[in-house]
Design a protein around this motif. Structure first.
Motif, PDB file in Angstrom:
ATOM      1  N   THR B 102       0.813  -1.190   0.000  1.00  9.56           N
ATOM      2  CA  THR B 102       0.000   0.000   0.000  1.00  9.56           C
ATOM      3  C   THR B 102       0.861   1.260   0.000  1.00  9.56           C
ATOM      4  O   THR B 102       1.982   1.258   0.485  1.00  9.56           O
ATOM      5  N   VAL B 103       0.304   2.298  -0.584  1.00 12.63           N
ATOM      6  CA  VAL B 103       1.023   3.567  -0.617  1.00 12.63           C
ATOM      7  C   VAL B 103       0.044   4.665  -0.222  1.00 12.63           C
ATOM      8  O   VAL B 103      -1.127   4.647  -0.609  1.00 12.63           O
ATOM      9  N   PHE B 104       0.543   5.594   0.596  1.00 15.00           N
ATOM     10  CA  PHE B 104      -0.291   6.700   1.022  1.00 15.00           C
ATOM     11  C   PHE B 104      -0.185   7.817  -0.015  1.00 15.00           C
ATOM     12  O   PHE B 104       0.911   8.255  -0.351  1.00 15.00           O
ATOM     13  N   LEU B 105      -1.332   8.235  -0.536  1.00 12.75           N
ATOM     14  CA  LEU B 105      -1.337   9.226  -1.606  1.00 12.75           C
ATOM     15  C   LEU B 105      -1.800  10.570  -1.066  1.00 12.75           C
ATOM     16  O   LEU B 105      -2.900  10.688  -0.532  1.00 12.75           O
ATOM     17  N   GLU B 106      -0.962  11.584  -1.201  1.00 12.15           N
ATOM     18  CA  GLU B 106      -1.331  12.918  -0.724  1.00 12.15           C
ATOM     19  C   GLU B 106      -0.700  13.965  -1.639  1.00 12.15           C
ATOM     20  O   GLU B 106       0.115  13.628  -2.499  1.00 12.15           O
ATOM     21  N   ALA B 107      -1.074  15.221  -1.417  1.00 12.80           N
ATOM     22  CA  ALA B 107      -0.535  16.296  -2.244  1.00 12.80           C
ATOM     23  C   ALA B 107       0.948  16.495  -1.945  1.00 12.80           C
ATOM     24  O   ALA B 107       1.416  16.185  -0.858  1.00 12.80           O
ATOM     25  N   HIS B 108       1.673  17.009  -2.878  1.00 14.56           N
ATOM     26  CA  HIS B 108       3.100  17.370  -2.808  1.00 14.56           C
ATOM     27  C   HIS B 108       4.078  16.208  -2.638  1.00 14.56           C
ATOM     28  O   HIS B 108       5.256  16.377  -2.866  1.00 14.56           O
ATOM     29  N   ARG B 109       3.617  15.075  -2.118  1.00 10.55           N
ATOM     30  CA  ARG B 109       4.588  14.054  -1.731  1.00 10.55           C
ATOM     31  C   ARG B 109       4.350  12.735  -2.433  1.00 10.55           C
ATOM     32  O   ARG B 109       3.219  12.273  -2.528  1.00 10.55           O
TER      33      ARG B 109
END
Lengths: 448, 483
Positions: B102-109
């Motif tokens: 799993t990968v955490f998806l967020e803005a900028h990163r």
């Protein structure tokens, strides 16, 4: 003495023996070079982070001197799991697990399991290090050197001659085995010497244990071959039986045990923790600020003096929210840790039955490349993280100017731990397995 | 060459082998292993699938449960992309255990894909994993060697070979007949596994997780058939060429060790040695440097953003950003996301290039190693290979970009231009209906077309291996001695 010399000459006369000895020494040296490269890359990464951290902090200070809360949103601090040079002998899990972690003081759980850049093809194929050569290939060489120990004498008709000439046939066989063991010991010593030079190993108890356990492991395989040849079957049959044993012990049983552990202990807790820490923090943006700050003070009562600022955005509230990411996911985190421990316990138990798995885990343990070492490192990283938090929280809450802090004190820190050697635990599994093989051979030996 | 004679030799081989007691012991062991691997493979597939689907749902529920808030908060609330395991993973787990889940998806990163099985396992995993594919790739060839090593050499040793030849049979017929016979025996091992997989796929298979699942299955089946024919003919050839049965067996075992254990491991290790992966720090700091150079949206004095602001103000003919018809902070973040994502992509592709260089040595060694060829075909077709992994990462990152930009656009449109910065509070918010509108991430496996592209060298080499083994049978038929 003359007899030993004769047996020795007889043993190394054949071309196959020479070739396989040469092959294993070359592979051993290749393994040592690959291990050395791994350790060097690790060292280069450490040097790099030391240099970088200083510049990084300087840049952050110059950008956000007035706003230390924002500065610490960006600032990263390195914590290093220093690899022992012995990792060059047993790379273990250190190729999968990051050895340099750079963390911010925000929620720790969200950073704890971040991985390095990894090529899964490399991980799956595994490392060709010295431990691989010892664990996988030495047994094969032992098989090649011993499988026709008796049968070549019976098949060439010299067995009767032996029976007449030597006092006891058992002594004859054991002497021949001893000669091969000595030859082997020579190979092991030679490879460990090269490793010592190439990896610049200092003399240490761990190194000595690695060497000792390799010798014991080798002895175990000699007892296996002794057991099989004591049946005095044909050369072809013995070769087949020994290779089948190698296949079962080295490949099938470990793979089967692994499949068992993977399906018995799946780890959904890891994913639950990831979600819990995210929600623990982010949801606080929409909930009552005072409640968040109160919860924060429950954890750290020493900061109560900073009060309950609830108007608009402020850093106290922000870092209280970040803290909640860790605090609210504590249950999941503990469940995850328990599951990992259960897995480890089962693995260790299973490994104690199979000398090759036992040796691999022991090597990883001694070289500091085991999973438990990694978990200890991660937990220590957690402590390091808390230390940083406790240092910076008051500075943030009082809105210190960044330049008032001595940033030079934040050099990358190293995780160190002692390796606790319990001789009986290291030696017993392999020793007992070897003894078992010897005992099993006794009925056959009597018939000699 | 008379096909009738070939048929006779093949049948003869079949009958001799299937009369042996030892053969049934071997067969029973293999079937037991098959049963164990099938059960653990299917069980593991199911547990993993359920765990991931469950968590994907859980993560989505908390996303949708968000109240009205500032869109930039949602961009950081982010979401998790879970890599759903392909149905064929229960047959060939490939790199499954070494890929993050799993990968955490967020803005900028761009976060790392975390929680692979390997991270939570002791050194034991490195001994290998039992799967149905492993049995076919590693154990079955060894068993075929044991079954077939003496087929011609023993005939020579006891004089029947000379008799056969004097009765008018040719070596060509003999070699082909025996090879086909051994190949037929190998089907006794292959067919049960294929049936188990077929059944499992019908019952719990998920076609959305393997594009063109059935075609993949057929290609896998055909490739293993070819592979087993190659192994059978090599066994018979070695038996024909060796002076004694014992030597034939030793040679075959040497081949097995070299091609199954030593060569693949060495090629991968050498690839890793030659093409070092940069440290995570240098990878990230290179990106950081380039972003600073191109425009750092977090730096208030950044020249790129200053000139961007001036030109935007000029176009709209206003003097303050608060007079613009949209929220300027959202606009800046959209621009920032575009720049950083582009820079990241470029560096990331460089990194994948290094990985591919590392893997290529192994990949192309399939032209000298049929064992690698089948391994590669099998895991690529099962979507458990390296390309499938990067495909997941690409898709997750594309979704991440879409998420960040959608939130930035919501901010531009719905947040008042007067709100210069900050995302706290309940006044400048967007209706929570928008969160539901933004579709959840759904992982679809790599398309069949891309898989074929990836597997092409290995497929080609497998085909060449079949031609090689047939021509070796023909060529060597002239060299075999009867005595």
């Amino acid at each position: 003495m003359r007899l030993y010399k004769l047996y020795f000459q007889q043993c190394i006369r054949s071309k196959e023996v020479w070739l396989s000895l040469l092959l294993i020494i070359i592979l051993g040296i290749l393994g040592i070079y690959i291990g050395a490269k791994h350790v060097n890359r690790h060292q280069a990464a450490i040097d790099e982070v030391k240099l970088y951290q200083e510049q990084h902090l300087k840049r952050q200070v110059s950008l956000h001197n007035e706003d230390i809360g924002l500065l610490l949103y960006y600032a990263k601090f390195a914590y290093i799991n220093t690899l022992s040079p012995l990792a060059g002998i047993a790379i273990g899990q250190s190729d999968i697990n990051p050895t340099v972690k750079r963390i911010t003081i925000k929620t720790f759980e969200g950073q704890k399991y971040d991985t390095d850049l990894l090529n899964p093809m490399n991980s799956q194929s595994g490392n060709l290090d010295l431990s691989f050569v010892i664990i996988y290939l030495f047994p094969l060489l032992i098989i090649v050197l011993t499988f026709n120990l008796i049968s070549e004498e019976t098949e060439s008709g010299t067995w009767r001659l032996v029976a007449v000439q030597s006092k006891s046939k058992l002594t004859f066989i054991i002497t021949k085995l001893l000669v091969r063991m000595l030859l082997f010991l020579g190979v092991v010593v030679f490879l460990f010497l090269i490793a010592t030079v190439k990896l610049k190993l200092a003399f240490s108890l761990e190194l000595l244990w690695m060497f000792g356990m390799s010798v014991l492991y080798m002895f175990f395989w000699f007892t296996i071959t002794f057991f099989v040849i004591s049946f005095r079957k044909s050369t072809g049959f013995i070769a087949l039986a020994l290779l089948a044993i190698w296949l079962v012990i080295i490949i099938l049983l470990p793979a089967g045990i692994n499949a068992y552990i993977t399906s018995k202990y799946p780890i959904p807790e890891a994913l639950s923790t990831a979600i819990a820490q995210r929600d623990g923090y982010h949801v606080k943006w929409d909930t009552d600020k005072r409640a968040t700050i109160t919860k924060f003070y429950d954890h750290y009562p020493q900061f109560k003096e900073y009060g309950y600022p609830t108007e608009g955005f402020n850093w106290l509230w922000y870092y209280a929210m970040q803290q909640m990411g860790d605090d609210d996911s504590k249950g999941e985190k503990e469940a995850l840790n328990d599951k990992i421990k259960q897995r480890e316990k089962t693995s260790k138990f299973m490994a104690s039955i199979l000398p090759n798995m036992h040796l691999q885990l022991a090597f990883n343990y001694l070289a500091g490349t085991s999973m438990s070492r990694q978990m200890n490192y991660l937990n220590a990283t957690g402590k390091f993280h808390e230390k940083l938090r406790l240092f910076f929280y008051p500075k943030i809450f009082e809105n210190h100017k960044a330049e008032m802090i001595d940033w030079a004190q934040f050099k990358p820190e190293h995780f160190r731990t002692d390796i606790n050697i319990k001789p009986s635990r290291l030696v017993l599994p392999t020793l007992l397995a070897s003894l078992l093989m010897v005992l099993l051979s006794i009925p056959n030996v009597r018939k000699f | 060459m008379k096909w009738n004679n070939v048929k006779i030799f093949a049948f003869n081989f079949w009958h001799t082998i299937t009369k042996l007691k030892a053969f049934y012991i071997l067969y029973a062991i293999f079937i037991l292993l098959t049963a164990y691997s099938a059960v653990s493979g299917i069980q593991n597939y199911n547990t993993q699938k359920n765990i991931r689907l469950e968590h994907q749902l859980k993560a989505r529920q908390s996303w949708e449960a968000n109240p009205d808030k500032h869109p930039h908060r949602m961009a950081h609330f982010g979401t998790f992309a879970f890599r759903v395991n392909p149905s064929l993973a229960m047959f060939d787990s490939g790199l499954e255990s070494y890929m993050g889940n799993t990968v955490f998806l967020e803005a900028h990163r761009q976060n790392s894909v975390n929680f692979s099985e390997a991270v939570f396992s002791t050194g034991m995993l490195r001994f290998g994993e039992l799967s149905l594919a492993l049995l076919l790739q590693l154990v079955l060839p060894l068993m075929l060697f044991f079954i077939g090593f003496s087929t011609i050499s023993a005939d020579r040793e006891n004089g029947t070979l000379r008799m056969l030849i004097s009765q008018g049979a040719t070596f060509k017929e003999l070699l082909f007949g025996k090879s086909i016979g051994l190949f037929a025996v190998s089907l006794l091992f292959l067919v049960p596994i294929l049936l188990v997989v077929l059944l499992a796929l019908i019952v719990i298979g998920d076609e959305s997780m393997n594009d063109l699942l059935w075609l993949r299955f057929i290609i896998i089946a055909l490739s293993y058939l070819t592979f087993l024919f190659v192994i059978s003919s090599i066994t018979v050839l070695m038996s024909a060429k060796s002076s004694a049965s014992k030597n034939a067996l030793l040679r075959l075992l040497g081949i097995w060790l070299l091609l199954v254990v030593l060569l693949p491991k060495s090629t991968q290790s050498i690839g890793n040695y030659w093409f070092p992966i940069p440290s995570k720090l240098s990878f990230q700091s290179e990106i950081e440097k380039e972003v600073i150079q191109k425009g750092d949206s977090h730096n208030p004095d950044d020249p790129h953003y200053n000139s961007l602001r001036d030109s935007v103000l000029k176009v709209h003919n206003v003097s303050e950003i608060t007079d613009l018809p949209f929220n300027y902070a959202g606009f800046v973040m959209r621009e920032g996301e575009k720049i950083t994502s582009q820079v990241y992509r470029e560096h990331y592709e460089g990194l994948i290039g290094i990985y591919n260089n590392q893997n290529n040595l192994t990949k192309y060694s399939s032209f000298i190693n049929p064992f690698t060829a089948i391994k590669y075909i099998s895991m690529t077709m099962s979507n458990t290979d390296f390309a499938s992994y990067t495909d997941f990462q690409d898709k997750a990152d594309a979704y991440r970009y879409q998420l960040a930009q959608t939130m930035n656009e919501l901010q531009m449109e719905y947040i008042s231009p007067k709100k210069k910065s900050g995302s706290e509070g309940k006044t400048h918010v967007v209706d929570h209906e928008h969160w539901k509108e933004f579709q959840d991430f759904e992982h679809h496996s790599m398309s069949f077309q891309d898989t074929i592209k990836e597997a092409l060298p290995a497929l080609l080499s497998m085909f060449i291996w079949m031609l090689i083994s047939i021509s070796l049978l023909i060529v060597n038929a002239k060299k075999v001695r009867a005595i």
